[in-house]
Design an enzyme around this catalytic site. Structure first.
Site, PDB file in Angstrom:
ATOM      1  N   GLU A   1      11.505  15.866  14.114  1.00  0.00           N
ATOM      2  CA  GLU A   1      12.226  15.725  12.602  1.00  0.00           C
ATOM      3  C   GLU A   1      11.514  16.883  12.030  1.00  0.00           C
ATOM      4  O   GLU A   1      10.285  16.954  11.802  1.00  0.00           O
ATOM      5  CB  GLU A   1      11.583  14.327  12.362  1.00  0.00           C
ATOM      6  CG  GLU A   1      12.174  13.821  10.678  1.00  0.00           C
ATOM      7  CD  GLU A   1      11.758  12.781  10.509  1.00  0.00           C
ATOM      8  OE1 GLU A   1      10.500  12.274  10.594  1.00  0.00           O
ATOM      9  OE2 GLU A   1      12.201  12.068   9.663  1.00  0.00           O
TER      10      GLU A   1
ATOM     11  N   LYS B   1       0.691  -1.117  -0.120  1.00  0.00           N
ATOM     12  CA  LYS B   1       0.008   0.153  -0.179  1.00  0.00           C
ATOM     13  C   LYS B   1       0.903   1.296  -0.027  1.00  0.00           C
ATOM     14  O   LYS B   1       1.441   1.578   1.022  1.00  0.00           O
ATOM     15  CB  LYS B   1      -0.840  -0.018   0.973  1.00  0.00           C
ATOM     16  CG  LYS B   1      -1.970   0.948   1.147  1.00  0.00           C
ATOM     17  CD  LYS B   1      -2.254   1.926   2.319  1.00  0.00           C
ATOM     18  CE  LYS B   1      -1.542   2.879   2.721  1.00  0.00           C
ATOM     19  NZ  LYS B   1      -1.423   4.220   2.045  1.00  0.00           N
TER      20      LYS B   1
ATOM     21  N   CYS C   1      14.437  10.486   5.639  1.00  0.00           N
ATOM     22  CA  CYS C   1      14.568  10.070   6.956  1.00  0.00           C
ATOM     23  C   CYS C   1      16.039  10.091   7.454  1.00  0.00           C
ATOM     24  O   CYS C   1      16.162  10.163   8.937  1.00  0.00           O
ATOM     25  CB  CYS C   1      13.974   8.487   7.090  1.00  0.00           C
ATOM     26  SG  CYS C   1      14.888   7.499   6.198  1.00  0.00           S
TER      27      CYS C   1
END
Ligand SMILES: NC(=O)c1ccc[n+]([C@@H]2O[C@H](COP(=O)([O-])OP(=O)(O)OC[C@H]3O[C@@H](n4cnc5c(N)ncnc54)[C@H](O)[C@@H]3O)[C@@H](O)[C@H]2O)c1
Ligand SMILES: O=C[C@H](O)CS(=O)(=O)O
Length: 486
Positions: A389, A183, A292
């Protein structure tokens, strides 16, 4: 209309790929997909119903029975064919990626190469899924350890690397003998669907690699509520990863989580500053800061702080913000307005708490999803960006005095994905590398991604590893046979 850049519309699929067929939602519902550079809606993807997701699981289960029985060489050959087709269609995949994700076309082409490299790596590794034998406890007894595929697996992937985050999972799963249901993120489904077209062309049997789209929460619930799905591999935010991990507890589903980070990038006074700046640029500004493993905090020893900031500002001045399709553009739009607001919020919070603006335009949200790279210093641990982040082109520099202080500051985060440091002292390199709480450490290196290396984090950055033989092992179960003397 940027779709006209494609050599043909063959890879632009607006249906899900399940069991070797292309399907719409049975109730006809769809989700719009837009171009983050313009906001223009250029396509619609199906929003599958829960019943259709359940049917996809059944299809993947039937496919698994056949796929696991193939030889490792047969699986490897198909993965290699898929790899070759991905590279042969590099340009069109990259165009779709830039269209839906925004990244500069050259970076999108680089991501296609990177994505293909996982298919190749795992194709080669498929033939090396070794077991072991162990001497038994009695005369004539042998302990034999087999590695077997876990079964039907699912992957839920993010928008920032729409191809590589899929092949890093699917390459390993398929090599091990598992089938997979992917997905992709709602924002970037077309790259995933293009991969499915090519998987089909490569001859992967129907149901081995499926791509489904729709409402994330619903699909996540169906995939984790099924006792047939034996593993979930998720890449995305820590908040969603935590929720999915709890859902996987129901059927004790195996889980791999590649989550967020807050990477420290330390520059010691004995570093080669030019190389450190080169590494800083690679780490901070890849994908316009939406990676990331992006450096989120630069920790710079006070004696070289001013020199480093000057050099970083000079390098940043060469970055060019614009539409990812324009030649020479290095910084592209962020994915959406929420991403823009986060950069603004971290910038304002830092300035309110004493940071100094060095260069770049103030992120005021006035340019749609476009944000100029901005450099600030005098950052301190009270600031939001030290704990969350940023995921955008905000370079934040904090001075420090001692090695011990740098390590403490670097580790003062719930995250532990990547960390970087620059030093020419070999003893310091070992000391600091061992002390940093991160799954990946770049030592005098800002570009750390490689299919041969085990990628993953510690603490709130996740569980498990992707890439390398460790990444393949995540899709296997050990079975021990106790062979008696007879
Ligand atoms: N560690 C890594 O390797 C890695 C790699 C890429 C991105 N990331 C992280 O991903 C984040 C950015 O990606 P994002 O914004 O797409 O993250 P996200 O968590 O919002 O979404 C990731 C995926 O999860 C789906 N999702 C969202 N809510 C869900 C739910 N309740 N149930 C099931 N699925 C759900 C989304 O549709 C998407 O496909 C950042 O934190 C980044 O650091 C980590
Ligand atoms: O966003 C993080 C990904 O893991 C990207 S990469 O593997 O470092 O390219």
């Amino acid at each position: 209309m940027s779709l006209s850049r494609l050599s043909s519309l063959r890879l632009f699929r607006q249906q899900c790929h399940v069991g070797g067929t292309w399907v719409d939602a049975e109730d006809g519902s769809t989700i719009e997909v837009d171009n983050p550079a313009s906001g223009e809606v250029f396509g619609r993807i199906p929003s599958l119903t829960a019943a259709q997701v359940e049917a996809a699981i059944d299809t993947a289960q039937s496919a698994f029975i056949d796929w696991r029985a193939r030889t490792a060489q047969q699986r490897a050959d198909m993965l290699l064919r898929w790899h070759d087709l991905v590279l042969a269609n590099r340009e069109d995949i990259a165009i779709l990626m830039t269209l839906e994700q925004g990244k500069p076309l050259a970076e999108a082409q680089g991501e296609v190469d990177y994505a293909a490299s996982f298919l190749r790596w795992f194709a080669e590794e498929a033939r090396r899924v070794y077991g072991e034998t162990i001497p038994g406890a009695k005369p004539g007894q042998q302990i034999v350890v087999l590695r077997q595929p876990v079964g039907v697996t699912s992957a839920i992937t993010p928008w920032n690397f729409p191809a590589a985050m899929i092949t890093r999972k699917a390459g390993a799963a398929l090599a091990a003998g598992c089938s997979m249901i992917v997905k992709p993120a709602e924002a970037t489904p077309y790259t995933a669907l293009a991969l499915a077209v090519l998987a089909e062309e490569a001859g992967l049997p129907p149901g081995v690699f499926n791509v489904i789209t729709g409402e994330a929460k619903l699909i996540g619930q169906v995939l984790t509520a099924s006792p047939v799905v034996r593993k979930l591999s998720f890449t995305g935010s820590t908040a969603v990863g935590r929720q999915l991990m709890a859902q996987c507890a129901e059927h004790i589903q195996k889980v791999s989580l590649e989550l967020g980070g807050n990477a420290p990038f330390i520059v010691f006074e004995d570093a080669d500053l030019d190389r450190a700046v080169e590494g800083a640029m690679a780490s901070k500004f890849r994908n316009t800061g939406q990676t990331c493993v992006c450096a989120n905090r630069f920790l710079v020893q006070r004696s070289v702080h001013e020199a480093f900031v000057d050099k970083l500002a000079a390098a940043m001045a060469k970055l060019r913000l614009g539409n990812g399709f324009e030649p020479g553009v290095t910084q592209a739009p962020l994915i959406n307005q929420a991403a823009v607001r986060k950069v603004q919020q971290h910038y304002r919070d830092a300035l309110d708490k004493g940071a100094r603006h060095v260069s770049g335009a103030v992120p005021d949200g006035g340019q749609g999803n476009f944000v100029e790279p901005v450099l600030i210093t005098e950052v301190n641990p009270s600031m939001q960006l030290c704990h969350e982040e940023t995921f955008g082109p905000l370079a934040a520099v904090m001075p420090f005095d001692t090695e011990q202080q740098a390590i403490e500051l670097a580790n003062a985060t719930p995250y532990g994905l990547a960390a970087y440091f620059y030093s020419r002292d070999v003893h310091r390199c070992w000391r600091v590398a061992e002390a940093l709480e991160a799954g990946i450490v770049g030592v005098n290196e800002g570009a750390i991604s490689n299919p041969a290396a085990p990628f993953g984090g510690v603490k709130a950055s996740g569980l498990g590893r992707e890439g390398s033989r460790h990444g393949l092992e995540e899709y296997t179960e050990l079975k021990y046979l106790c062979m008696g003397a007879g």
